[in-house]
Design a protein around this motif. Structure first.
Motif, PDB file in Angstrom:
ATOM      1  N   LEU A   1       3.889 -20.599  -3.958  1.00  0.00           N
ATOM      2  CA  LEU A   1       3.638 -19.101  -3.430  1.00  0.00           C
ATOM      3  C   LEU A   1       3.879 -18.294  -4.593  1.00  0.00           C
ATOM      4  N   ALA A   2       3.225 -17.021  -4.804  1.00  0.00           N
ATOM      5  CA  ALA A   2       3.533 -16.092  -5.791  1.00  0.00           C
ATOM      6  C   ALA A   2       4.455 -15.508  -5.429  1.00  0.00           C
ATOM      7  N   GLY A   3       5.432 -15.163  -6.487  1.00  0.00           N
ATOM      8  CA  GLY A   3       6.786 -14.699  -5.978  1.00  0.00           C
ATOM      9  C   GLY A   3       7.987 -15.690  -6.045  1.00  0.00           C
ATOM     10  N   ASN A   4       7.571 -16.921  -5.827  1.00  0.00           N
ATOM     11  CA  ASN A   4       8.765 -17.930  -5.692  1.00  0.00           C
ATOM     12  C   ASN A   4       9.198 -18.417  -7.150  1.00  0.00           C
ATOM     13  N   GLU A   5       9.694 -17.589  -8.033  1.00  0.00           N
ATOM     14  CA  GLU A   5       9.783 -17.890  -9.455  1.00  0.00           C
ATOM     15  C   GLU A   5      10.675 -19.035  -9.837  1.00  0.00           C
ATOM     16  N   ARG A   6      11.713 -19.086  -8.675  1.00  0.00           N
ATOM     17  CA  ARG A   6      12.618 -20.195  -9.018  1.00  0.00           C
ATOM     18  C   ARG A   6      11.789 -21.633  -8.757  1.00  0.00           C
ATOM     19  N   ALA A   7      11.106 -21.844  -7.803  1.00  0.00           N
ATOM     20  CA  ALA A   7      10.270 -23.050  -7.571  1.00  0.00           C
ATOM     21  C   ALA A   7       9.100 -23.148  -8.911  1.00  0.00           C
ATOM     22  N   LEU A   8       8.745 -22.384  -9.152  1.00  0.00           N
ATOM     23  CA  LEU A   8       7.605 -22.272 -10.207  1.00  0.00           C
ATOM     24  C   LEU A   8       8.137 -22.779 -11.547  1.00  0.00           C
ATOM     25  N   SER A   9       9.356 -22.170 -11.856  1.00  0.00           N
ATOM     26  CA  SER A   9      10.286 -22.415 -13.178  1.00  0.00           C
ATOM     27  C   SER A   9      10.591 -24.033 -12.959  1.00  0.00           C
ATOM     28  N   LEU A  10      10.986 -24.623 -11.821  1.00  0.00           N
ATOM     29  CA  LEU A  10      11.292 -26.008 -11.685  1.00  0.00           C
ATOM     30  C   LEU A  10      10.421 -27.003 -12.046  1.00  0.00           C
ATOM     31  N   TYR A  11       9.093 -26.626 -11.601  1.00  0.00           N
ATOM     32  CA  TYR A  11       7.652 -27.249 -11.617  1.00  0.00           C
ATOM     33  C   TYR A  11       7.299 -27.400 -13.070  1.00  0.00           C
ATOM     34  N   LEU A  12       7.523 -26.128 -13.723  1.00  0.00           N
ATOM     35  CA  LEU A  12       7.040 -26.173 -15.264  1.00  0.00           C
ATOM     36  C   LEU A  12       7.884 -26.788 -15.980  1.00  0.00           C
ATOM     37  N   ARG A  13       9.051 -26.633 -15.763  1.00  0.00           N
ATOM     38  CA  ARG A  13      10.420 -27.617 -16.546  1.00  0.00           C
ATOM     39  C   ARG A  13      10.055 -29.063 -16.414  1.00  0.00           C
ATOM     40  N   GLU A  14       9.526 -29.515 -15.289  1.00  0.00           N
ATOM     41  CA  GLU A  14       9.327 -30.830 -15.302  1.00  0.00           C
ATOM     42  C   GLU A  14       7.952 -31.432 -15.309  1.00  0.00           C
ATOM     43  N   GLY A  15       7.264 -30.525 -16.360  1.00  0.00           N
ATOM     44  CA  GLY A  15       5.881 -30.977 -16.566  1.00  0.00           C
ATOM     45  C   GLY A  15       4.573 -30.505 -16.115  1.00  0.00           C
ATOM     46  N   PHE A  16       4.767 -29.947 -14.958  1.00  0.00           N
ATOM     47  CA  PHE A  16       3.588 -29.440 -14.102  1.00  0.00           C
ATOM     48  C   PHE A  16       3.114 -28.111 -14.990  1.00  0.00           C
ATOM     49  N   ALA A  17       1.721 -27.919 -14.805  1.00  0.00           N
ATOM     50  CA  ALA A  17       1.053 -26.852 -15.186  1.00  0.00           C
ATOM     51  C   ALA A  17       0.072 -26.115 -14.328  1.00  0.00           C
ATOM     52  N   VAL A  18       0.112 -24.746 -14.357  1.00  0.00           N
ATOM     53  CA  VAL A  18      -0.684 -24.012 -13.452  1.00  0.00           C
ATOM     54  C   VAL A  18      -2.230 -24.263 -13.612  1.00  0.00           C
ATOM     55  N   VAL A  19      -2.966 -24.601 -12.767  1.00  0.00           N
ATOM     56  CA  VAL A  19      -4.375 -25.134 -12.952  1.00  0.00           C
ATOM     57  C   VAL A  19      -5.344 -24.073 -12.124  1.00  0.00           C
ATOM     58  N   GLU A  20      -4.822 -23.262 -11.444  1.00  0.00           N
ATOM     59  CA  GLU A  20      -5.614 -22.256 -10.706  1.00  0.00           C
ATOM     60  C   GLU A  20      -4.391 -21.523  -9.814  1.00  0.00           C
ATOM     61  N   THR A  21      -4.956 -20.219  -9.593  1.00  0.00           N
ATOM     62  CA  THR A  21      -4.271 -19.408  -8.489  1.00  0.00           C
ATOM     63  C   THR A  21      -5.237 -18.758  -7.678  1.00  0.00           C
ATOM     64  N   ARG A  22      -4.971 -18.981  -6.249  1.00  0.00           N
ATOM     65  CA  ARG A  22      -5.922 -18.882  -5.141  1.00  0.00           C
ATOM     66  C   ARG A  22      -5.097 -17.486  -4.290  1.00  0.00           C
ATOM     67  N   GLU A  23      -6.214 -16.883  -3.646  1.00  0.00           N
ATOM     68  CA  GLU A  23      -5.839 -16.004  -2.780  1.00  0.00           C
ATOM     69  C   GLU A  23      -6.558 -16.213  -1.268  1.00  0.00           C
ATOM     70  N   GLY A  24      -5.710 -15.974  -0.284  1.00  0.00           N
ATOM     71  CA  GLY A  24      -6.273 -15.921   1.137  1.00  0.00           C
ATOM     72  C   GLY A  24      -5.577 -16.939   1.800  1.00  0.00           C
ATOM     73  N   ARG A  25      -5.974 -17.750   2.674  1.00  0.00           N
ATOM     74  CA  ARG A  25      -5.368 -18.543   3.731  1.00  0.00           C
ATOM     75  C   ARG A  25      -5.413 -19.613   3.140  1.00  0.00           C
ATOM     76  N   LEU A  26      -4.194 -20.345   2.362  1.00  0.00           N
ATOM     77  CA  LEU A  26      -3.888 -21.452   1.823  1.00  0.00           C
ATOM     78  C   LEU A  26      -3.571 -22.537   2.890  1.00  0.00           C
ATOM     79  N   ALA A  27      -3.928 -23.723   2.469  1.00  0.00           N
ATOM     80  CA  ALA A  27      -3.537 -25.001   3.246  1.00  0.00           C
ATOM     81  C   ALA A  27      -1.954 -24.975   3.586  1.00  0.00           C
ATOM     82  N   GLY A  28      -1.538 -25.105   4.768  1.00  0.00           N
ATOM     83  CA  GLY A  28      -0.178 -24.764   5.077  1.00  0.00           C
ATOM     84  C   GLY A  28       0.151 -23.370   5.547  1.00  0.00           C
ATOM     85  N   ASN A  29      -0.655 -22.429   5.271  1.00  0.00           N
ATOM     86  CA  ASN A  29      -0.471 -20.958   5.497  1.00  0.00           C
ATOM     87  C   ASN A  29      -1.365 -20.353   6.029  1.00  0.00           C
TER      88      ASN A  29
END
Length: 108
Positions: A60-88
């Motif tokens: 989720l946007a705003g969760n900088e701690r989680a985003l930093s973890l994933y980026l540090r472990e080799g993930f890349a942002v491939v898309e940003t979506r707005e609206g009703r997300l799966a699980g939310n």
């Protein structure tokens, strides 16, 4: 593929958990009292070891701690979506879709 795991403190209490379903990390939670002690990294690496060559997740946007973890472990942002997300589905949100391809990086 699927699976999950948990990290425990020395006292045996659960410090966090991770869930992997069909090469998607659907949950990764760490007790806030355990932030910054490696539990999230350990859980993420556990999930990656049990996933396929491509693993994805949503942060989720705003969760900088989680985003930093994933980026540090080799993930890349491939898309940003707005609206009703799966699980939310109950409320609109903005989420970053991340993916990681390839083998687990060696610990530094």
């Amino acid at each position: 593929m699927g699976g999950g795991g948990s990290a425990r403190r020395g006292s045996g209490a659960v410090a966090g958990f991770v869930a992997l379903a069909e090469d998607e990390i659907t949950w990764l939670y760490v007790d806030p009292a355990r932030y910054g002690r490696g539990a999230g990294t350990a859980l993420l690496r556990h999930a990656l070891a049990h996933g396929g060559p491509r693993v994805e997740t949503t942060v989720l946007a705003g969760n900088e701690r989680a985003l930093s973890l994933y980026l540090r472990e080799g993930f890349a942002v491939v898309e940003t979506r707005e609206g009703r997300l799966a699980g939310n589905e109950a409320f609109p949100a903005t989420g970053h879709i991340l993916e990681r391809r390839g083998p687990l990086r060696s610990p530094e």
